[in-house]
Design an enzyme around this catalytic site. Sequence first.
Site, PDB file in Angstrom:
ATOM      1  N   ALA A 144      -3.733  53.459  -5.520  1.00 10.03           N
ATOM      2  CA  ALA A 144      -3.961  52.343  -4.632  1.00 10.03           C
ATOM      3  C   ALA A 144      -5.215  52.944  -3.540  1.00 10.03           C
ATOM      4  CB  ALA A 144      -2.690  51.604  -4.299  1.00 10.03           C
ATOM      5  N   TYR A 161      13.071  45.147  -7.691  1.00 12.95           N
ATOM      6  CA  TYR A 161      12.984  45.117  -6.363  1.00 12.95           C
ATOM      7  C   TYR A 161      13.518  43.822  -5.857  1.00 12.95           C
ATOM      8  CZ  TYR A 161      10.282  49.542  -6.566  1.00 12.95           C
ATOM      9  OH  TYR A 161       9.900  50.826  -6.760  1.00 12.95           O
ATOM     10  N   GLN A 195      12.520  51.463 -12.038  1.00 11.62           N
ATOM     11  CA  GLN A 195      12.459  52.054 -10.552  1.00 11.62           C
ATOM     12  C   GLN A 195      13.887  51.601  -9.814  1.00 11.62           C
ATOM     13  OE1 GLN A 195       8.891  51.940  -8.472  1.00 11.62           O
ATOM     14  NE2 GLN A 195       7.490  52.430 -10.134  1.00 11.62           N
ATOM     15  N   CYS A 203       9.655  50.699   3.074  1.00  6.82           N
ATOM     16  CA  CYS A 203      10.938  50.696   2.356  1.00  6.82           C
ATOM     17  C   CYS A 203      11.718  51.970   2.908  1.00  6.82           C
ATOM     18  CB  CYS A 203      10.882  50.717   0.831  1.00  6.82           C
ATOM     19  SG  CYS A 203      10.160  51.755   0.135  1.00  6.82           S
ATOM     20  N   ARG A 234       8.425  37.747  -1.459  1.00  7.49           N
ATOM     21  CA  ARG A 234       7.867  36.738  -2.320  1.00  7.49           C
ATOM     22  C   ARG A 234       7.817  35.409  -1.983  1.00  7.49           C
ATOM     23  NH1 ARG A 234      10.503  41.268  -5.472  1.00  7.49           N
ATOM     24  NH2 ARG A 234      12.456  39.912  -5.740  1.00  7.49           N
TER      25      ARG A 234
END
Length: 392
Positions: free
Chosen positions: A277, A205, A200, A336, A212
């Site tokens: 989700a 990412y 992706q 995003c 993170r």
Amino acid sequence: MQEVQIKPGHVQPIWAGHPWVFAQAMVPPKQPLEAGAEVLVVDSEGKPLGRGLYSPSSALRVRLFTRDPAEALDEKLLRVRLERALTVRRSYGLPSAETNAFRWIYAEGDQLPGLIVDVFGETAVVQFGTVGMAQRRELVLKALTNTLPLRAVVEQSSAFAAKTEGFEALRGVIFGEASSATLRFKERGFNYEVPESLAQKTGFYLDQRPLRDRVEALAKGRRVLDLFSYVGSISLAAKRGGAERVLAVDSSEPALTVLKENAERNRLGIDTLLGDANEVVRNLRGKERFDLIICDPPKLAPRRSARVPAEKLMRRLVRDCSELLTPGGILIVSSCSAALDINTLTRTLALGARDAGHNATVLERVFQGADHPVPAAFSEGLYLSSVISVVG
């Protein structure tokens, strides 16, 4: 060289440093301009504002790459920009022994609109976003390989951008070893392998590196739910940070397979659940609670016209996540989409929590990493926002 003249009243943003010339801001050219051509942008009095590449089929007709009217987009300029961008990254410690994956070129942020370059070890992944930059593919490729000792270059240009701009998007290895279609790299001490077929964006990412870090610092002793997990970079961070349990959720079975492989590669135990989700959070209600939930969906508002439905979807996700949290649990939401900015995201967080009968208190706001620099006059370049909150 042909000129593009800006109408009176539209010069100020460009003069201040904004790199875009919109169709409605320019005087219609007397002669047709070729797609991808270099043009000189001038104000209503004919004074030069800079040079850019022309995109006749886009609402963004010109993207400026220089303020110097004598500076052409040639290999010399590309090498200068590439070297300058590397210097900036190195000043922030990229690459390092722990991380050899970073964004080398961030389009307008590095004065090369229409070009994204991410480095994964000895492989670079490129995306062309404009017809003008795509026409200079070979020039870009030569400059890249002459600046860094790359084993391969992989192209992952967006089909949507290519259709909008009018160029052919290539996918796959365009230079070097074909085996480099699998990205092998280190990020924050983790060893990753991500197949190009799964990629992706450019494959990973990189922009969420700061988040993170924060998740890892917050995870100790907590039960963590990672929604929209992709290949598990957030999940791995939480588990290494000492999370009691990590459940990663994604709708892509191949992504979860890669997540499991990366978890095993790094000797970490992560539970996975295949599913949408939105449905998962509703189905988990009454069955399990979590102390930390990360909700980082794919781009919900690719354009401003999608902002309202994106807000509604995010508000619903916040409500459902809030009902899965233990009292005083931590909820992290990310966007995003530049159209769903930090203020809108924060408001949506507040409303979604209230829909569940709770209050959300903001602890921190986190943005894209330093390898995604943003010109001060170009707010559109700040596209990634995360809000860390306590819900109770």
